[in-house]
Write an enzyme that holds these catalytic residues in place. Structure first.
Site, mmCIF file in Angstrom:
data_model
loop_
_atom_site.group_PDB
_atom_site.id
_atom_site.type_symbol
_atom_site.label_atom_id
_atom_site.label_comp_id
_atom_site.label_asym_id
_atom_site.label_seq_id
_atom_site.Cartn_x
_atom_site.Cartn_y
_atom_site.Cartn_z
ATOM 1 C CB SER A 142 6.159 -4.427 -0.263
ATOM 2 O OG SER A 142 6.805 -5.544 0.308
ATOM 3 C CE1 TYR A 155 8.022 -2.075 4.433
ATOM 4 C CE2 TYR A 155 7.572 -4.286 3.626
ATOM 5 C CZ TYR A 155 8.100 -3.027 3.426
ATOM 6 O OH TYR A 155 8.696 -2.701 2.227
HETATM 7 P P1 NAP Z 1 15.744 2.936 2.543
HETATM 8 O O1 NAP Z 1 17.067 2.953 1.876
HETATM 9 O O2 NAP Z 1 15.631 2.708 4.002
HETATM 10 O O3 NAP Z 1 14.946 4.239 2.115
HETATM 11 C C1 NAP Z 1 13.764 4.656 2.746
HETATM 12 C C2 NAP Z 1 13.573 6.113 2.469
HETATM 13 O O4 NAP Z 1 12.398 6.574 3.161
HETATM 14 C C3 NAP Z 1 14.734 6.952 2.992
HETATM 15 O O5 NAP Z 1 14.947 8.041 2.163
HETATM 16 C C4 NAP Z 1 14.200 7.392 4.325
HETATM 17 O O6 NAP Z 1 14.840 8.523 4.846
HETATM 18 C C5 NAP Z 1 12.774 7.676 3.947
HETATM 19 N N1 NAP Z 1 11.949 7.838 5.131
HETATM 20 C C6 NAP Z 1 11.724 6.936 6.105
HETATM 21 N N2 NAP Z 1 10.971 7.481 7.080
HETATM 22 C C7 NAP Z 1 10.716 8.758 6.701
HETATM 23 C C8 NAP Z 1 10.020 9.828 7.281
HETATM 24 N N3 NAP Z 1 9.420 9.724 8.486
HETATM 25 N N4 NAP Z 1 9.959 10.998 6.609
HETATM 26 C C9 NAP Z 1 10.572 11.141 5.420
HETATM 27 N N5 NAP Z 1 11.265 10.163 4.820
HETATM 28 C C10 NAP Z 1 11.342 8.982 5.461
HETATM 29 O O7 NAP Z 1 14.879 1.752 1.929
HETATM 30 P P2 NAP Z 1 14.375 1.433 0.438
HETATM 31 O O8 NAP Z 1 14.488 -0.024 0.308
HETATM 32 O O9 NAP Z 1 15.007 2.311 -0.557
HETATM 33 O O10 NAP Z 1 12.835 1.768 0.629
HETATM 34 C C11 NAP Z 1 12.118 2.631 -0.215
HETATM 35 C C12 NAP Z 1 10.692 2.123 -0.322
HETATM 36 O O11 NAP Z 1 10.704 0.862 -0.977
HETATM 37 C C13 NAP Z 1 10.009 1.896 1.016
HETATM 38 O O12 NAP Z 1 8.645 2.283 0.926
HETATM 39 C C14 NAP Z 1 10.132 0.400 1.198
HETATM 40 O O13 NAP Z 1 9.139 -0.116 2.027
HETATM 41 C C15 NAP Z 1 9.958 -0.056 -0.218
HETATM 42 N N6 NAP Z 1 10.418 -1.409 -0.518
HETATM 43 C C16 NAP Z 1 11.726 -1.771 -0.393
HETATM 44 C C17 NAP Z 1 12.106 -3.061 -0.727
HETATM 45 C C18 NAP Z 1 13.523 -3.526 -0.656
HETATM 46 O O14 NAP Z 1 13.763 -4.714 -0.882
HETATM 47 N N7 NAP Z 1 14.484 -2.689 -0.354
HETATM 48 C C19 NAP Z 1 11.162 -3.969 -1.179
HETATM 49 C C20 NAP Z 1 9.839 -3.574 -1.276
HETATM 50 C C21 NAP Z 1 9.477 -2.278 -0.966
HETATM 51 P P3 NAP Z 1 16.092 8.321 5.888
HETATM 52 O O15 NAP Z 1 17.285 7.999 5.041
HETATM 53 O O16 NAP Z 1 16.152 9.613 6.576
HETATM 54 O O17 NAP Z 1 15.732 7.173 6.804
#
Ligand code: NAP
Length: 250
Positions: A142, A155
């Site tokens: 991140s 986080y």
């Molecule tokens: P998201 O749409 O909320 O996706 C998160 C994913 O993780 C979903 O598939 C979610 O499943 C899964 N997950 C969460 N808790 C879980 C658990 N206990 N067991 C299994 N799966 C679980 O968000 P995203 O932005 O795509 O995030 C993906 C990654 O990128 C994360 O690590 C996040 O921290 C990182 N990230 C995101 C951003 C951003 O700007 N969006 C920036 C930096 C890093 P559910 O759908 O069931 O909740």
């Protein structure tokens, strides 16, 4: 010879039902990989996109808020797709509250999912990859692997931890043929950032700071993921690759 070609490789992507995980799973499939999709929500839609790219998909139910399913996730990937060459640790959560009010529950939930499960999945996949003398691990870090952020203490701690862990594992496993790297996404429009996108003031401040002038989309992470999953990155170890529209350059 295309060094980005993933034909014949098997990838495991966690949290691939939506957002960044879905974008990466589809990019890996389009580059030639078969993909196991592990998560707590069904990734049927993503599996359909993987199959539409002409690759095999396997659905693995796993709640990664604890490390209980870790061994099964790796074993199921091997059993269903016949190998494991690429691990993308994408599943992650965020909890927002002022540091003075932050609860132990919000600390533990985030650190357990974003850091503890990531390490033990690296360990389980790494044992297999070391055994075969080859593998690629891509952790999702991140901007808060580099910066402090605000109102997200667990986080920031978890993602700073992911960056450190990525470098530690690279040090231990680079000579064993296993590349461990991370992608640090900038501000990507997903469920994770829905609260920020909905807050007009924060949304404007974020957009003003991004040199590219827009939020990223999950597909924007695909190229970096394919690079770090392919032989094109064989001499890249312990790198945290920002895909951020220039955010960190500002
Ligand atoms: P998201 O749409 O909320 O996706 C998160 C994913 O993780 C979903 O598939 C979610 O499943 C899964 N997950 C969460 N808790 C879980 C658990 N206990 N067991 C299994 N799966 C679980 O968000 P995203 O932005 O795509 O995030 C993906 C990654 O990128 C994360 O690590 C996040 O921290 C990182 N990230 C995101 C951003 C951003 O700007 N969006 C920036 C930096 C890093 P559910 O759908 O069931 O909740």
């Amino acid at each position: 010879m295309n060094p980005f070609d993933l034909t014949g490789r098997v990838a495991l992507v966690t949290g691939a039902n939506t957002g960044i995980g879905q974008g990466i799973a589809v990019a890996l499939a389009e580059a030639g990989a078969d993909v196991a999709l592990a998560g707590r929500s069904s990734a049927e839609e993503t599996a359909g996109l993987v199959r539409a790219a002409g690759r095999r998909a396997a659905l693995i139910a796993a709640d990664l808020s604890t490390i209980a399913p870790v061994g099964d996730v790796v074993e199921s990937t091997l059993a269903e797709l016949g190998g494991l060459d690429i691990l993308v640790n994408n599943a992650g959560i965020i909890r927002r509250s002022d540091a003075v009010d932050f609860s132990e529950a919000d600390w533990d939930a985030v650190v357990d999912t974003n850091l503890k499960s990531v390490f033990f999945l690296c360990q389980a996949a790494g044992r297999h990859m070391i055994g075969q003398g080859r593998g690629k691990i891509v952790n999702i870090a991140s901007m808060l692997s580099f910066q402090g952020g605000i109102r997200v203490p667990s986080y920031t701690a978890s993602k700073s931890g992911v960056a450190g862990l990525t470098k530690l594992l690279a040090n231990e496993w680079a000579a064993k043929g296993v590349n461990v790297n991370a992608i640090a996404p900038g501000y990507i429009a997903t469920n994770n950032t829905a609260a920020l996108q909905a807050d007009a003031q924060r949304n404007r401040a974020i957009l003003e700071r991004i040199p590219a002038g827009r939020w990223g989309a999950p597909a924007d992470l695909g190229g970096a993921a394919v690079f770090l999953a392919s032989s094109a990155s064989d001499y890249v170890n312990g790198h945290i690759l920002a895909v951020d529209g220039g955010w960190l350059a500002r």
